[in-house]
Design an enzyme around this catalytic site. Structure first.
Site, PDB file in Angstrom:
ATOM      1  N   CYS A 108      30.288  55.289  35.156  1.00  0.00           N
ATOM      2  CA  CYS A 108      29.390  54.299  34.534  1.00  0.00           C
ATOM      3  C   CYS A 108      28.254  53.852  35.455  1.00  0.00           C
ATOM      4  O   CYS A 108      27.279  53.261  34.998  1.00  0.00           O
ATOM      5  CB  CYS A 108      30.183  53.087  34.068  1.00  0.00           C
ATOM      6  SG  CYS A 108      31.478  53.526  32.900  1.00  0.00           S
ATOM      7  N   HIS A 242      26.165  46.331  33.661  1.00  0.00           N
ATOM      8  CA  HIS A 242      26.919  47.327  32.885  1.00  0.00           C
ATOM      9  C   HIS A 242      27.591  46.635  31.695  1.00  0.00           C
ATOM     10  O   HIS A 242      28.188  45.564  31.835  1.00  0.00           O
ATOM     11  CB  HIS A 242      27.960  48.019  33.768  1.00  0.00           C
ATOM     12  CG  HIS A 242      28.767  49.031  33.010  1.00  0.00           C
ATOM     13  ND1 HIS A 242      28.179  49.913  32.139  1.00  0.00           N
ATOM     14  CD2 HIS A 242      30.097  49.286  32.969  1.00  0.00           C
ATOM     15  CE1 HIS A 242      29.123  50.674  31.597  1.00  0.00           C
ATOM     16  NE2 HIS A 242      30.293  50.308  32.084  1.00  0.00           N
ATOM     17  N   ASN A 272      31.186  50.064  25.280  1.00  0.00           N
ATOM     18  CA  ASN A 272      30.877  50.613  26.608  1.00  0.00           C
ATOM     19  C   ASN A 272      30.408  52.065  26.462  1.00  0.00           C
ATOM     20  O   ASN A 272      31.202  52.929  26.105  1.00  0.00           O
ATOM     21  CB  ASN A 272      32.148  50.522  27.468  1.00  0.00           C
ATOM     22  CG  ASN A 272      31.954  51.054  28.871  1.00  0.00           C
ATOM     23  OD1 ASN A 272      30.925  51.657  29.189  1.00  0.00           O
ATOM     24  ND2 ASN A 272      32.955  50.844  29.708  1.00  0.00           N
TER      25      ASN A 272
HETATM   26  O1  UT7 Z   1      33.372  51.150  32.689  1.00  0.00           O
HETATM   27  C1  UT7 Z   1      34.617  50.672  33.138  1.00  0.00           C
HETATM   28  C2  UT7 Z   1      35.530  50.735  31.961  1.00  0.00           C
HETATM   29  N1  UT7 Z   1      36.565  49.793  31.825  1.00  0.00           N
HETATM   30  C3  UT7 Z   1      36.491  48.441  31.817  1.00  0.00           C
HETATM   31  O2  UT7 Z   1      35.526  47.827  32.105  1.00  0.00           O
HETATM   32  C4  UT7 Z   1      37.742  47.719  31.377  1.00  0.00           C
HETATM   33  C5  UT7 Z   1      38.015  46.452  32.122  1.00  0.00           C
HETATM   34  N2  UT7 Z   1      39.131  45.737  31.562  1.00  0.00           N
HETATM   35  C6  UT7 Z   1      39.055  45.041  30.391  1.00  0.00           C
HETATM   36  O3  UT7 Z   1      37.979  44.968  29.798  1.00  0.00           O
HETATM   37  C7  UT7 Z   1      40.280  44.309  29.888  1.00  0.00           C
HETATM   38  O4  UT7 Z   1      41.304  44.393  30.850  1.00  0.00           O
HETATM   39  C8  UT7 Z   1      40.806  44.880  28.538  1.00  0.00           C
HETATM   40  C9  UT7 Z   1      39.832  44.500  27.433  1.00  0.00           C
HETATM   41  C10 UT7 Z   1      40.933  46.395  28.633  1.00  0.00           C
HETATM   42  C11 UT7 Z   1      42.155  44.280  28.203  1.00  0.00           C
HETATM   43  O5  UT7 Z   1      42.099  42.878  28.172  1.00  0.00           O
HETATM   44  P1  UT7 Z   1      43.219  42.018  28.938  1.00  0.00           P
HETATM   45  O6  UT7 Z   1      42.897  40.605  28.682  1.00  0.00           O
HETATM   46  O7  UT7 Z   1      43.220  42.470  30.375  1.00  0.00           O
HETATM   47  O8  UT7 Z   1      44.542  42.412  28.158  1.00  0.00           O
HETATM   48  P2  UT7 Z   1      45.833  43.230  28.675  1.00  0.00           P
HETATM   49  O9  UT7 Z   1      45.493  44.652  28.980  1.00  0.00           O
HETATM   50  O10 UT7 Z   1      46.495  42.443  29.762  1.00  0.00           O
HETATM   51  O11 UT7 Z   1      46.732  43.201  27.373  1.00  0.00           O
HETATM   52  C12 UT7 Z   1      47.224  41.972  26.827  1.00  0.00           C
HETATM   53  C13 UT7 Z   1      47.988  42.285  25.551  1.00  0.00           C
HETATM   54  C14 UT7 Z   1      49.023  43.403  25.734  1.00  0.00           C
HETATM   55  O12 UT7 Z   1      50.149  43.048  24.956  1.00  0.00           O
HETATM   56  P3  UT7 Z   1      51.460  42.456  25.675  1.00  0.00           P
HETATM   57  O13 UT7 Z   1      51.914  43.518  26.628  1.00  0.00           O
HETATM   58  O14 UT7 Z   1      51.014  41.196  26.354  1.00  0.00           O
HETATM   59  O15 UT7 Z   1      52.371  42.225  24.519  1.00  0.00           O
HETATM   60  C15 UT7 Z   1      48.357  44.614  25.100  1.00  0.00           C
HETATM   61  O16 UT7 Z   1      49.273  45.532  24.573  1.00  0.00           O
HETATM   62  O17 UT7 Z   1      47.083  42.743  24.538  1.00  0.00           O
HETATM   63  C16 UT7 Z   1      47.582  43.959  23.980  1.00  0.00           C
HETATM   64  N3  UT7 Z   1      46.450  44.764  23.509  1.00  0.00           N
HETATM   65  C17 UT7 Z   1      45.920  44.653  22.276  1.00  0.00           C
HETATM   66  N4  UT7 Z   1      46.246  43.879  21.219  1.00  0.00           N
HETATM   67  C18 UT7 Z   1      45.511  44.008  20.104  1.00  0.00           C
HETATM   68  C19 UT7 Z   1      45.741  45.698  24.199  1.00  0.00           C
HETATM   69  N5  UT7 Z   1      44.761  46.200  23.434  1.00  0.00           N
HETATM   70  C20 UT7 Z   1      44.850  45.559  22.233  1.00  0.00           C
HETATM   71  C21 UT7 Z   1      44.130  45.653  21.025  1.00  0.00           C
HETATM   72  N6  UT7 Z   1      44.487  44.859  20.005  1.00  0.00           N
HETATM   73  N7  UT7 Z   1      43.063  46.493  20.881  1.00  0.00           N
END
Ligand code: UT7
Length: 317
Positions: A108, A242, A272
């Site tokens: 990215c 970004h 993204n």
């Molecule tokens: O160019 C670089 C590319 N990547 C990035 O920039 C990504 C950077 N990271 C992020 O943007 C965030 O970490 C995410 C958006 C990917 C995730 O957000 P988060 O607040 O860190 O959530 P998490 O991964 O800790 O997940 C929390 C919960 C989980 O459930 P449990 O285990 O707490 O029951 C996930 O399974 O949210 C769940 N979850 C979802 N629920 C509904 C993950 N994706 C989804 C979804 N819909 N799409």
């Protein structure tokens, strides 16, 4: 170096959060709250090279140049249908350009890496006008059964034409090998001799770790550049960051202590789009009449690797 033209193209298929709710265990509320994304445009009938060509053509027109004026072409790309030839070769042919070309993959952060390479080529007089095209289709790297990744990405192409000038005030690149937090392996053909385990899987991402690295590295890069150039955070007209997640953008803005109006975003519409995010957002500002000659801009991006890139540039048009 200075930027004299921009262009961008997004695919026609816009996928809303509600559309994802139909086949994924997700909700518009979750995606909006955690990412700020409302929809993303993904490739359906388009070919990435056609979008890249169109973005490049628009940037050339904006710069009042033709393909014949280009001395070097850099394409930033993570994946496309071809492993070889390079995407830049395909774009060169479509444009009718004759200059040498190269593809780079700095994930990215690719636009800033391309700017750095372009700056060096211009400084050592190997080229005058350089076309940078960032063309990405991350929607083809994720599993569309994985709600943690597929909701985040979109596809697109952004381009910029750069030439000789004093407007690039400072630039900083970093790479720190942190390969396990974000990776995607290429499927290779089997041979009669391969006897090791090979599990090719869709994009793997440890979201929380990437989030933390993204915010801390972007803030560090921007602070370094501001101190190097003697600028205060409020001297900058726009922070072109970004577009991965609105929460990441907001965290960086809060750490820098700058007003929301200085941090434009379009992640809510496109998701993204990897290295194409910066030139596409810049093109939106340029064509929307938001930029004036002399405006100071900060670009900052981060991506798999872990790579980061940031620069301070004065708007020259
Ligand atoms: O160019 C670089 C590319 N990547 C990035 O920039 C990504 C950077 N990271 C992020 O943007 C965030 O970490 C995410 C958006 C990917 C995730 O957000 P988060 O607040 O860190 O959530 P998490 O991964 O800790 O997940 C929390 C919960 C989980 O459930 P449990 O285990 O707490 O029951 C996930 O399974 O949210 C769940 N979850 C979802 N629920 C509904 C993950 N994706 C989804 C979804 N819909 N799409």
């Amino acid at each position: 170096m200075k930027i004299i033209g921009t262009g961008a193209v997004h695919p026609t298929c816009a996928v809303s959060n509600e559309m994802l709710e139909k086949f994924l265990d997700t909700t518009d509320e979750w995606i909006t709250e955690r990412t700020g994304i409302k929809e993303r445009c993904v490739i359906s009938s388009e070919k990435l090279e056609d979008m890249a060509y169109e973005a490049a053509k628009r940037a050339l027109e904006d710069a009042n140049l033709t393909a014949a004026d280009i001395d070097f072409l850099i394409c930033s790309n993570v994946v496309n249908e071809y492993v070889t030839p390079a995407l830049s070769c395909i774009i060169q042919g479509k444009l009718g350009a004759t200059c040498p070309t190269v593809d780079i993959n700095a994930a990215c952060a690719g636009f800033i890496y391309a700017m750095d390479i372009a700056d060096d080529k211009i400084k050592c007089k190997k080229a005058k006008n350089i076309l940078i095209v960032c063309a990405e289709e991350p929607s083809r790297m994720v599993s569309w059964q994985n709600r943690s990744t597929c909701v985040l990405f979109g596809d697109g192409a952004g381009a910029a034409v750069v030439t000789e000038g004093d407007e690039l005030k400072a630039i900083r690149l970093t790479t720190s090998s942190l390969t396990e937090v974000l990776y995607y392996q290429r499927h290779l053909e089997p041979t009669p001799y391969i006897n090791k385990d090979e599990n090719f899987e869709p994009l793997v991402m440890k979201g929380r770790e990437v989030f933390k690295h993204a915010v801390s590295s972007s803030c560090k890069d921007i602070r370094r550049l501001l101190s190097q150039t003697g600028l205060e955070p409020n001297d900058i007209k726009y922070y072109v960051l970004h577009q991965a997640n609105k929460r990441i953008i907001d965290s960086i803005r809060n750490f820098l202590g700058v007003d929301e109006s200085k941090v434009p975003h379009n992640v809510e519409r496109y998701g993204n789009i990897s290295s194409a995010a910066l030139p596409a957002l810049l093109d939106e500002l340029n064509r929307g009449g938001k930029l004036q000659k002399g405006d100071k801009l900060v670009f900052s991006a981060f991506g798999a690797g872990f790579t980061t890139g940031a620069c301070v540039i004065e708007w020259a048009k």
